[in-house]
Design a protein around this motif. Structure first.
Motif, PDB file in Angstrom:
ATOM      1  N   ASP A   1      65.002  23.547  55.737  1.00  0.00           N
ATOM      2  CA  ASP A   1      65.142  24.871  55.138  1.00  0.00           C
ATOM      3  C   ASP A   1      64.542  24.906  53.745  1.00  0.00           C
ATOM      4  OD1 ASP A   1      66.692  25.479  57.351  1.00  0.00           O
ATOM      5  OD2 ASP A   1      68.538  24.852  56.339  1.00  0.00           O
TER       6      ASP A   1
ATOM      7  N   ILE B   1      62.747  36.478  46.987  1.00  0.00           N
ATOM      8  CA  ILE B   1      63.253  35.944  48.259  1.00  0.00           C
ATOM      9  C   ILE B   1      62.537  36.644  49.414  1.00  0.00           C
ATOM     10  CG2 ILE B   1      65.273  35.803  49.773  1.00  0.00           C
ATOM     11  CD1 ILE B   1      66.969  35.442  47.205  1.00  0.00           C
TER      12      ILE B   1
ATOM     13  N   LYS C   1      60.336  34.808  52.244  1.00  0.00           N
ATOM     14  CA  LYS C   1      60.642  34.930  53.670  1.00  0.00           C
ATOM     15  C   LYS C   1      59.444  35.465  54.443  1.00  0.00           C
ATOM     16  CE  LYS C   1      65.627  35.219  53.792  1.00  0.00           C
ATOM     17  NZ  LYS C   1      66.815  36.087  53.767  1.00  0.00           N
TER      18      LYS C   1
ATOM     19  N   ASN D   1      57.652  31.703  56.652  1.00  0.00           N
ATOM     20  CA  ASN D   1      57.981  31.565  58.054  1.00  0.00           C
ATOM     21  C   ASN D   1      58.854  30.327  58.292  1.00  0.00           C
ATOM     22  OD1 ASN D   1      58.004  32.069  60.767  1.00  0.00           O
ATOM     23  ND2 ASN D   1      56.076  30.986  61.164  1.00  0.00           N
TER      24      ASN D   1
ATOM     25  N   ASP E   1      63.283  28.914  57.684  1.00  0.00           N
ATOM     26  CA  ASP E   1      64.645  29.359  57.370  1.00  0.00           C
ATOM     27  C   ASP E   1      64.936  29.219  55.882  1.00  0.00           C
ATOM     28  OD1 ASP E   1      65.183  30.019  59.927  1.00  0.00           O
ATOM     29  OD2 ASP E   1      66.130  28.095  60.433  1.00  0.00           O
ATOM     30  N   THR E   2      65.640  30.189  55.311  1.00  0.00           N
ATOM     31  CA  THR E   2      66.034  30.068  53.913  1.00  0.00           C
ATOM     32  C   THR E   2      67.553  30.111  53.788  1.00  0.00           C
ATOM     33  OG1 THR E   2      65.758  32.441  53.679  1.00  0.00           O
ATOM     34  CG2 THR E   2      63.974  31.077  52.863  1.00  0.00           C
TER      35      THR E   2
ATOM     36  N   THR F   1      70.385  30.755  50.747  1.00  0.00           N
ATOM     37  CA  THR F   1      70.475  31.135  49.330  1.00  0.00           C
ATOM     38  C   THR F   1      71.815  30.678  48.747  1.00  0.00           C
ATOM     39  OG1 THR F   1      71.314  33.314  49.910  1.00  0.00           O
ATOM     40  CG2 THR F   1      68.962  33.144  49.510  1.00  0.00           C
TER      41      THR F   1
END
Lengths: 315, 422
Positions: free
Chosen positions: A219, A280, A284, A288, A290-291, A293
Motif C-alpha cells: 500500500d 490524496i 489515487k 493505481n 491501494d492507499t 490514510t
C-alpha cells in the motif's frame, strides 16, 4: 489495513514523512499479536531504538523491552565481514581481508557494494531458523531510507550482477534480488505526506519499483492527514458565526481566547485538510494502488503512546 | 521578535554561530544585496527549494543579476516561472512575468536545475588532460553505473557546478539550493568524500598499481605482495575485480584537476563573499537537525547568515488558551446567543463551537510547541531566525513566492513602506 502475511515488510519513503514512526507502530502492532518481529534500521538515521528508551540499535539483535519485538542495525561493514568469513572459511585467510583498510575503502567505493552488503544481512535474517527448524522471525520490518537513496539500495543487486557477471558476489546479489522480488515473501509499503512534492516523488517511486526494481508493492500509506474540522452541514451556521465575529464584540469573558483567532486557526487546519484531500485524490488517480490514510496525531509532546495511536489506525 | 523572554527562558551564555565580520548579525536583505554566494541548507521537506527561489527573486527584484541553482524543483513551481525546460543550462526568467503581476524587477533572474549525470560527464571532459582520457572514463561500465547512482554524487556535482559558475563574473549572486542530505553539512564534506573514495591511497596503490602493470594485472599481483587483493578477488569474483581496476586507472589522470576544483570551491565557501542559510521547520526532528548544524558549522569555517523556519503554527500575539477547557465552549455559546440575534435559536451552534474549540486547542498546542522549539534555537545563536507561517496551500507561483517574501523581509518591507509614506 496492513496485513502481516509476508515475512519481509519494507517501509520506504522520503525523509520526514514519518517512516520510522510507521515502522515502530507496525512493530508494536505485530508484537502485540504475538508475531515474532524484528525491526531493521539502516543508513545514518537510527531513530527507532531510542523511542523505547534504548541506545541506538547495534549489529546484534536486541530486545526492545516489549515482548516479541527486537531491533538490529544493518551495518554494511560488519555484514561484509560475515560474508568474507563464510566465503574464505579459514581464519588465516579471512582475517587479513577483514582487517584490511583497502577492503574498508572498497566497501565505500565499490558501486552498490555498501548497499548490497546491507541487504545481504537482511537475507540471512529472513532465512534464520530456531533450533527446532522453524523461522526465527515471523516478521522482518525494514526501515528503508529516503526515496532517492532508497532506489540505489534496491537497485544494488542488479548493479552488482551487471558488474560482476559471475562469481561469489554475483551469487549473493542474485539471492538478494530473489528475496526482494518474491511475491510470497516480500511486500513494500511506501509512506508519504499528502503534499505536492512527496506525492510526486511517491508516484515516481511507484513506477520505478514496478517497472525497474520489481519489488511486490503493498500500500501507499498517506501519513499525517489533517481531518476536516467541520461537517458540510455546519457550513451555514459557520457563515453566520463569521459574520457575527466581524461585527459584534462577543469575546468578553472568554479569557485569552478570541473568536477571530479561533476562526483563523480553524481556517488554517481546513486549508491543510483541503490540500491533503486534493493530493490524496491525485495520488489515487495516478498510482493505481491501494492507499491507507493516517490522521494527523495532535500530540504534544510526541511519545510511544502517540505511536500506538498511529498503530490503532492501521489495525 | 524574541519569543524567548515571553516563554520565560533565559538566554544562556556561549552563543555559537559565526556571523562573518563583526559580531552583529547581518540581516537577510543586506546579505542578498552584498554577498556573491548564498548556500541554502536543510533537510528534505522543509521548503528549501521554494525558499531559495523566493530569496533569488527578492535579490533580482532589487537589481542584481541572480542565478538560482536548484536540485529538484516542483514541476508547478518551475512552470510558473515559465521554465518548462529547466535543465543543466541557466535559463532566464522572463521579466514580463513580473510586469504582468505589477511586481518590480530591476535586475535579472536566471535559474538552472542540476542534472547529476550530465554534470559528471562535463566534469570528466573538463578535467581530463586529453579527450581520449575522458572517453575512456565515459565508456567505463562502472562509471556509467555510478555517475548517477552512487550516494554523494549529487552533492559533489552541485559543488562542481558551483566551481564552474563562479569562474567568471556572469552573475552578481548565486543562490544554491543544496540536495536534501541527512545532515545539512554533508554537502560540504562531499567533495572530500568523493575524491577520497576515488583517490584513496590504498585503492590507488592496489588497483592503480595493477593497472600500471598493464593488462596482465594477475602477473603484477603475483609479483606484488598484495595477498589481500588476491583474496579479495576470490571473495568478489574475477571479472568484477578487473572492471574495478579499469575504473580506478581510468580516473587516475583526473584526480589532480578534481582536487584543484574542489579546493577552489571550498575557498569560495569559506570566503567573505559567501553565507549559509539554514531552512528548517519547527518539527522537533527538523529542529534537532538545525541544532546539530549550529553546533558543527563553526568547525567548517563558513559564515552563517541566519535561519528560516518555515511552516510555523503561530497564534496572534502569542495568546495561549486557558487551561481548563471544558466549560469554555458552553460560555461561548451562551455569550454568542446573548449578543447575536441570528444565532439565538440555532441548534447547530453548540456542536459547531465544540468543533471550533477543539480545532483551536489542537492548533494552539502545536503553536506552543513551535514557539518553544524556535525559542530554544534563538537562545543558541546570535544570527537572525525568521519565521514563516504554515500556509494553507502549497506555493507554486509568483504571487505565492511574493507572499513568502513578505514574511522573509517583513522588517525591510515595512521600513520601505514607512519611507514611502513619509
Amino acid at each position: 489495513m496492513i496485513r502481516f502475511d509476508r515475512r519481509l515488510l519494507i517501509v520506504s519513503g522520503k525523509g520526514g514523512v514519518g517512516k520510522s514512526t510507521l515502522v515502530t507502530a507496525l512493530g508494536l502492532l505485530a508484537a502485540e499479536r504475538g508475531i515474532e518481529t524484528l525491526i531493521c534500521e539502516m543508513g545514518e538515521n537510527e531513530k527507532i531504538a531510542p523511542q523505547f528508551g534504548r541506545r541506538a540499535s547495534s549489529y546484534c539483535e536486541t530486545p526492545l523491552g516489549v515482548p516479541h519485538l527486537s531491533s538490529i542495525y544493518l551495518d554494511p561493514q560488519e555484514s561484509f565481514n560475515d560474508y568474507v568469513r563464510s566465503t574464505l572459511k579459514f581464519e588465516t585467510l579471512w582475517r587479513p581481508v577483514v582487517e584490511s583498510s583497502l577492503i574498508k575503502a572498497f566497501i565505500q567505493a565499490g558501486p552498490g557494494f555498501k548497499e548490497l552488503m546491507t541487504l545481504n544481512k537482511l537475507v540471512e535474517l529472513e532465512r534464520a531458523v530456531k533450533p527446532n527448524g522453524t523461522p526465527k522471525y515471523d516478521l522482518i520490518l525494514l526501515d528503508a531510507p529516503a526515496t532517492g537513496h532508497g532506489l540505489t539500495l534496491f537497485r544494488s543487486p542488479m548493479l552488482v550482477m551487471r558488474g560482476a557477471k559471475a562469481g561469489p558476489i554475483f551469487q549473493k546479489a542474485r539471492l538478494i534480488a530473489e528475496l526482494l522480488q518474491d511475491e510470497q515473501r516480500t511486500r513494500m509499503h511506501i509512506v508519504t505526506l499528502a503534499e505536492e512534492m512527496p506525492v510526486s516523488e511517491t508516484l515516481d517511486m511507484v513506477s520505478a519499483i514496478r517497472f525497474d526494481v520489481h519489488i511486490p508493492l503493498g500500500d501507499i500509506v498517506v501519513n499525517a492527514v489533517v481531518p476536516a474540522t467541520f461537517a458540510p452541514e455546519q457550513a451555514e451556521v459557520l457563515a453566520g458565526l463569521r459574520r457575527a465575529a466581524q461585527t459584534v464584540a462577543i469575546d468578553q469573558g472568554w479569557g485569552d481566547v478570541r473568536l477571530l483567532d479561533m476562526l483563523a486557526a480553524a481556517d488554517q487546519l481546513e486549508g491543510r485538510s483541503r490540500l491533503n484531500a486534493e493530493h490524496i485524490a491525485r495520488l489515487k488517480a495516478k498510482a493505481n494502488i491501494d492507499t491507507v490514510t493516517l490522521p494527523f496525531i495532535f500530540d504534544v509532546p510526541w511519545t510511544l503512546a502517540s505511536v500506538r495511536k498511529v498503530g490503532g489506525h492501521l489495525a | 521578535m524574541n519569543t524567548l523572554s515571553k516563554l520565560g527562558i533565559k538566554s544562556p551564555v556561549g552563543l555559537t554561530g559565526r556571523t562573518g565580520r563583526g559580531s552583529k548579525a547581518t540581516d537577510l536583505a543586506t546579505l542578498l544585496a552584498t554577498k556573491r554566494l548564498i548556500v541554502v541548507c536543510g533537510s528534505g521537506g522543509v521548503g528549501k527549494t521554494t525558499t531559495s527561489a523566493a530569496m533569488a527573486i527578492a535579490a533580482a527584484q532589487a537589481g542584481r543579476k541572480v542565478l538560482v541553482l536548484t536540485i529538484d524543483p516542483a514541476r508547478r513551481l518551475a512552470a510558473s516561472l515559465g521554465l518548462s525546460e529547466l535543465d543543466n543550462d541557466p535559463r532566464r526568467v522572463d521579466p514580463a512575468l513580473f510586469q504582468a503581476r505589477d511586481l518590480p524587477m530591476k535586475g535579472e533572474l536566471w535559474a538552472m536545475m542540476l542534472d547529476t549525470k550530465r554534470s559528471f560527464d562535463d566534469a570528466v571532459r573538463r578535467h581530463a588532460p586529453r579527450p581520449e582520457v575522458a572517453q575512456r572514463v565515459l565508456d567505463n561500465t562502472i562509471y556509467q553505473q555510478i555517475s548517477d547512482a552512487l550516494s554523494g554524487t549529487q552533492e559533489y556535482m552541485a559543488m562542481e557546478q558551483l566551481s564552474e559558475l563562479t569562474r567568471d563574473n556572469t552573475y552578481d549572486l548565486l543562490v544554491v539550493d543544496t540536495p536534501p542530505t541527512q545532515h545539512a553539512l554533508d554537502f560540504l564534506d562531499s567533495p572530500d568524500r568523493m575524491i577520497g573514495v576515488l583517490d584513496s591511497g590504498v585503492l590507488k596503490k592496489v588497483f592503480g598499481g595493477a593497472a600500471k602493470a598493464g593488462k596482465s594485472y594477475f602477473g603484477w599481483l603475483r609479483r606484488s605482495t598484495k595477498v589481500v587483493a588476491s583474496l579479495f578477488e576470490r571473495v568478489t569474483g574475477g571479472e568484477f575485480f578487473t572492471d574495478m581496476v579499469e575504473f580506478f586507472s581510468a580516473f587516475d589522470e583526473l584526480y589532480e584537476a578534481m582536487r584543484n576544483s574542489s579546493k577552489r570551491v571550498k575557498a569560495l565557501l569559506k570566503g567573505k563573499d559567501a553565507a549559509f542559510i539554514l531552512v528548517t521547520s519547527p518539527q522537533p526532528s527538523h529542529m534537532q537537525e538545525a541544532n546539530y548544524f549550529l553546533s558543527r558549522i563553526d568547525s567548517y569555517g563558513v559564515s552563517l547568515g541566519g535561519f528560516i523556519v518555515n511552516r510555523v503554527h503561530s497564534l496572534a500575539d502569542g495568546t495561549i488558551p486557558a487551561g481548563d477547557a471544558a466549560p469554555v465552549p458552553d460560555r461561548m455559546v451562551r455569550s454568542l446567543r446573548a449578543s447575536v440575534p441570528a444565532l439565538q435559536a440555532n441548534q447547530q451552534l453548540e456542536p459547531l463551537m465544540q468543533s471550533l474549540y477543539s480545532a483551536w486547542q489542537r492548533y494552539a498546542a502545536m503553536a506552543q510547541q513551535d514557539a518553544t522549539q524556535i525559542a530554544q534555537l534563538e537562545a543558541r545563536t546570535r544570527v537572525w531566525v525568521k519565521q514563516v507561517p504554515y500556509f494553507e496551500a502549497d506555493i507554486h507561483d509568483l504571487s505565492g513566492l511574493d507572499k513568502l517574501n513578505g514574511y522573509l523581509f517583513s522588517d525591510s518591507r515595512s521600513a520601505a513602506t514607512e519611507r514611502a509614506g513619509s
